[in-house]
Design an enzyme around this catalytic site. Structure first.
Site, PDB file in Angstrom:
ATOM      1  CB  CYS A  20      -0.887  -0.050   1.229  1.00  0.00           C
ATOM      2  SG  CYS A  20      -2.061  -1.186   1.072  1.00  0.00           S
ATOM      3  CG  HIS A 155      -2.005   4.309   5.318  1.00  0.00           C
ATOM      4  ND1 HIS A 155      -1.907   4.246   4.269  1.00  0.00           N
ATOM      5  CD2 HIS A 155      -2.308   3.064   5.824  1.00  0.00           C
ATOM      6  CE1 HIS A 155      -1.971   3.160   3.610  1.00  0.00           C
ATOM      7  NE2 HIS A 155      -2.284   2.355   4.721  1.00  0.00           N
ATOM      8  CG  HIS A 195      -6.980   1.480   0.660  1.00  0.00           C
ATOM      9  ND1 HIS A 195      -5.533   1.989   0.226  1.00  0.00           N
ATOM     10  CD2 HIS A 195      -6.284   0.561   1.673  1.00  0.00           C
ATOM     11  CE1 HIS A 195      -4.776   1.606   0.906  1.00  0.00           C
ATOM     12  NE2 HIS A 195      -4.910   0.758   1.803  1.00  0.00           N
TER      13      HIS A 195
END
Length: 237
Positions: A20, A155, A195
């Site tokens: 990620c 994040h 995301h």
């Protein structure tokens, strides 16, 4: 490499996979290439496409995904993240070159850094001490006082463990010595677009650059009742 071939680019051409954080790590090395004079301009981007069923099935079985399809970052009802598709790219240049070329400048990069969580209670579990350590390193190298920082793009996936660890790391570093009445603003673009996984960092960079350009922080969605496990006032955020 196909992009370099198509546009006849001759500088470093690298694909980076760190899950990620991939596009953020790519951004770090693109900046390093510029600072080390390996190139005079850099294109840095990330892309995420959902075209196979195996990964979302595994994420569902692992209870990583929100069953109601919302990233509710920092909310008490946060129950996982939402996978999304997207692509983003930024153009990086030395400031002097951007100005001489007449380019619009959205943001100035003062410093970057990369580290790893190391061993935690599980491979998907974050390490707030490692996050705080990286903040110390990057801000010290960049010569920026934490008290001067007004906004952090987190994040912020909307998971209980991740949100709690990240906010505690941010509070431990930025919350100290802040003037009363001037808490650190924190947001997550994942509440707006989901995301993007490997491309998620690029989405955060673009959002933050636009916020600097237009002097307005985009709304952070789906926050109705702040997570009681996060002492926002105590952390100064």
């Amino acid at each position: 490499n196909r992009i370099s071939y198509s546009f006849d680019f001759r500088g470093p051409s690298v694909t980076i996979d760190t899950a990620c954080s991939s596009s953020l790590v790519a951004f770090h090395y693109a900046c390093r290439s510029l600072w080390n004079h390996e190139c005079s301009i850099a294109l840095c981007g990330g892309v995420n496409l959902i075209f196979r069923p195996e990964y979302p099935i595994a994420m569902c079985k692992g209870h990583f995904l929100s069953p109601d399809g919302r990233c509710k970052t920092f909310d008490e009802s946060a129950n996982g993240y939402v996978r999304s598709e997207g692509a983003g790219m930024v153009v990086l240049k030395p400031l002097s070159k951007a100005r001489s070329d007449g380019d619009p400048v959205y943001a100035l990069v003062r410093g970057t850094g990369v580290n790893q969580d190391g061993r935690t209670t599980g491979i998907s579990m974050p390490n707030p001490r490692a996050q705080e350590s990286l903040l110390h390193t990057v801000y010290e190298q960049a010569g920026i006082s934490p008290s001067r920082v007004q906004y952090i793009e987190a994040h912020g996936t909307g998971t209980q463990a991740g949100d709690t660890a990240e906010t505690h790391a941010l509070g431990a570093f930025f919350g100290l010595n802040r003037r009363k009445g001037r808490p650190l603003a924190v947001g997550s673009v994942k509440t707006n677009i989901g995301h993007l996984e490997a491309a998620s960092g690029m989405a955060g960079i673009i959002k933050t650059a636009l916020a600097l350009k237009y002097k307005q922080i985009p709304p952070h969605l789906h926050l109705h009742n702040p997570n009681p496990a996060i002492p926002f006032e105590e952390l100064g955020i």
